[in-house]
Write a protein that holds these residues in place. Structure first.
Motif, mmCIF file in Angstrom:
data_model
loop_
_atom_site.group_PDB
_atom_site.id
_atom_site.type_symbol
_atom_site.label_atom_id
_atom_site.label_comp_id
_atom_site.label_asym_id
_atom_site.label_seq_id
_atom_site.Cartn_x
_atom_site.Cartn_y
_atom_site.Cartn_z
ATOM 1 N N LEU A 63 0.803 -1.224 0.000
ATOM 2 C CA LEU A 63 0.000 0.000 0.000
ATOM 3 C C LEU A 63 0.839 1.279 0.000
ATOM 4 O O LEU A 63 0.520 2.214 -0.749
ATOM 5 C CB LEU A 63 -0.981 -0.018 1.174
ATOM 6 C CG LEU A 63 -2.048 1.059 1.190
ATOM 7 C CD1 LEU A 63 -2.790 1.168 -0.137
ATOM 8 C CD2 LEU A 63 -3.031 0.768 2.310
ATOM 9 N N LEU A 99 0.463 4.297 -2.836
ATOM 10 C CA LEU A 99 0.252 5.716 -2.515
ATOM 11 C C LEU A 99 1.334 6.587 -3.150
ATOM 12 O O LEU A 99 1.047 7.677 -3.658
ATOM 13 C CB LEU A 99 0.205 5.918 -1.003
ATOM 14 C CG LEU A 99 -1.006 5.291 -0.311
ATOM 15 C CD1 LEU A 99 -0.824 5.292 1.201
ATOM 16 C CD2 LEU A 99 -2.291 5.989 -0.707
ATOM 17 N N GLY A 119 -8.021 9.254 2.201
ATOM 18 C CA GLY A 119 -8.704 8.198 2.926
ATOM 19 C C GLY A 119 -7.768 7.309 3.733
ATOM 20 O O GLY A 119 -8.211 6.591 4.634
ATOM 21 N N PHE A 120 -6.478 7.371 3.449
ATOM 22 C CA PHE A 120 -5.499 6.546 4.152
ATOM 23 C C PHE A 120 -4.755 7.295 5.255
ATOM 24 O O PHE A 120 -3.865 6.750 5.898
ATOM 25 C CB PHE A 120 -4.504 5.945 3.156
ATOM 26 C CG PHE A 120 -5.141 4.932 2.253
ATOM 27 C CD1 PHE A 120 -5.339 3.630 2.686
ATOM 28 C CD2 PHE A 120 -5.572 5.281 0.991
ATOM 29 C CE1 PHE A 120 -5.952 2.692 1.874
ATOM 30 C CE2 PHE A 120 -6.180 4.356 0.153
ATOM 31 C CZ PHE A 120 -6.374 3.054 0.605
ATOM 32 N N HIS A 150 -5.748 7.996 8.107
ATOM 33 C CA HIS A 150 -6.075 7.430 9.425
ATOM 34 C C HIS A 150 -5.973 5.909 9.424
ATOM 35 O O HIS A 150 -6.606 5.238 10.240
ATOM 36 C CB HIS A 150 -7.478 7.883 9.853
ATOM 37 C CG HIS A 150 -7.594 9.368 9.925
ATOM 38 N ND1 HIS A 150 -6.988 10.111 10.896
ATOM 39 C CD2 HIS A 150 -8.215 10.253 9.112
ATOM 40 C CE1 HIS A 150 -7.234 11.383 10.695
ATOM 41 N NE2 HIS A 150 -7.979 11.506 9.621
ATOM 42 N N HIS A 151 -5.160 5.382 8.535
ATOM 43 C CA HIS A 151 -4.952 3.934 8.435
ATOM 44 C C HIS A 151 -4.302 3.405 9.720
ATOM 45 O O HIS A 151 -3.536 4.128 10.365
ATOM 46 C CB HIS A 151 -4.060 3.637 7.224
ATOM 47 C CG HIS A 151 -4.030 2.202 6.837
ATOM 48 N ND1 HIS A 151 -3.187 1.295 7.432
ATOM 49 C CD2 HIS A 151 -4.732 1.509 5.905
ATOM 50 C CE1 HIS A 151 -3.367 0.107 6.892
ATOM 51 N NE2 HIS A 151 -4.302 0.207 5.961
ATOM 52 N N PRO A 152 -4.587 2.171 10.119
ATOM 53 C CA PRO A 152 -3.998 1.624 11.351
ATOM 54 C C PRO A 152 -2.471 1.483 11.331
ATOM 55 O O PRO A 152 -1.839 1.517 12.378
ATOM 56 C CB PRO A 152 -4.645 0.243 11.502
ATOM 57 C CG PRO A 152 -5.633 0.086 10.424
ATOM 58 C CD PRO A 152 -5.569 1.274 9.521
ATOM 59 N N HIS A 153 -1.857 1.352 10.156
ATOM 60 C CA HIS A 153 -0.402 1.186 10.077
ATOM 61 C C HIS A 153 0.276 2.540 9.881
ATOM 62 O O HIS A 153 -0.052 3.280 8.949
ATOM 63 C CB HIS A 153 -0.023 0.249 8.932
ATOM 64 C CG HIS A 153 -0.403 -1.168 9.182
ATOM 65 N ND1 HIS A 153 -1.537 -1.733 8.643
ATOM 66 C CD2 HIS A 153 0.183 -2.129 9.944
ATOM 67 C CE1 HIS A 153 -1.631 -2.983 9.054
ATOM 68 N NE2 HIS A 153 -0.603 -3.246 9.850
ATOM 69 N N SER A 154 1.242 2.832 10.731
ATOM 70 C CA SER A 154 1.921 4.125 10.685
ATOM 71 C C SER A 154 2.650 4.360 9.358
ATOM 72 O O SER A 154 2.708 5.496 8.881
ATOM 73 C CB SER A 154 2.898 4.262 11.855
ATOM 74 O OG SER A 154 3.908 3.286 11.780
ATOM 75 N N VAL A 165 1.705 3.437 6.408
ATOM 76 C CA VAL A 165 0.695 3.850 5.424
ATOM 77 C C VAL A 165 0.289 5.297 5.688
ATOM 78 O O VAL A 165 0.182 6.099 4.751
ATOM 79 C CB VAL A 165 -0.527 2.911 5.454
ATOM 80 C CG1 VAL A 165 -1.636 3.429 4.550
ATOM 81 C CG2 VAL A 165 -0.117 1.492 5.063
ATOM 82 N N ARG A 166 0.073 5.642 6.953
ATOM 83 C CA ARG A 166 -0.292 7.027 7.296
ATOM 84 C C ARG A 166 0.792 8.006 6.851
ATOM 85 O O ARG A 166 0.496 9.066 6.294
ATOM 86 C CB ARG A 166 -0.534 7.179 8.792
ATOM 87 C CG ARG A 166 -1.781 6.499 9.291
ATOM 88 C CD ARG A 166 -2.126 6.908 10.713
ATOM 89 N NE ARG A 166 -1.032 6.725 11.649
ATOM 90 C CZ ARG A 166 -0.819 5.621 12.357
ATOM 91 N NH1 ARG A 166 -1.638 4.587 12.236
ATOM 92 N NH2 ARG A 166 0.185 5.556 13.210
ATOM 93 N N ALA A 198 0.759 8.316 3.090
ATOM 94 C CA ALA A 198 -0.426 9.061 2.682
ATOM 95 C C ALA A 198 -0.221 10.558 2.912
ATOM 96 O O ALA A 198 -0.570 11.378 2.064
ATOM 97 C CB ALA A 198 -1.654 8.569 3.443
#
Length: 58
Positions: free
Chosen positions: A3, A7, A24-25, A27-31, A33-34, A37
């Protein structure tokens, strides 16, 4: 995890249509990814690095 790479690819398009998808990402659970994003949003908004100068974080 793929992911963050997706991005990064979306952000490199500089296509404003990708912005709502990327946001939309945030606030993803994985830092990881955040973080990607957030960097992608910055690039899509044209803030920070110039096109072609963005570096991938490891």
């Amino acid at each position: 995890m793929l992911l963050p790479y997706v991005l990064a690819v979306l952000s490199s398009t500089h296509d404003q249509a990708a912005l709502p998808i990327v946001e939309g990402f945030l606030h993803h659970p994985h830092s990881e990814v955040r973080k990607e994003a957030s960097e992608a949003v910055t690039e899509l908004q044209g803030i920070g690095s110039r096109p072609g100068t963005r570096r991938r974080s490891s």
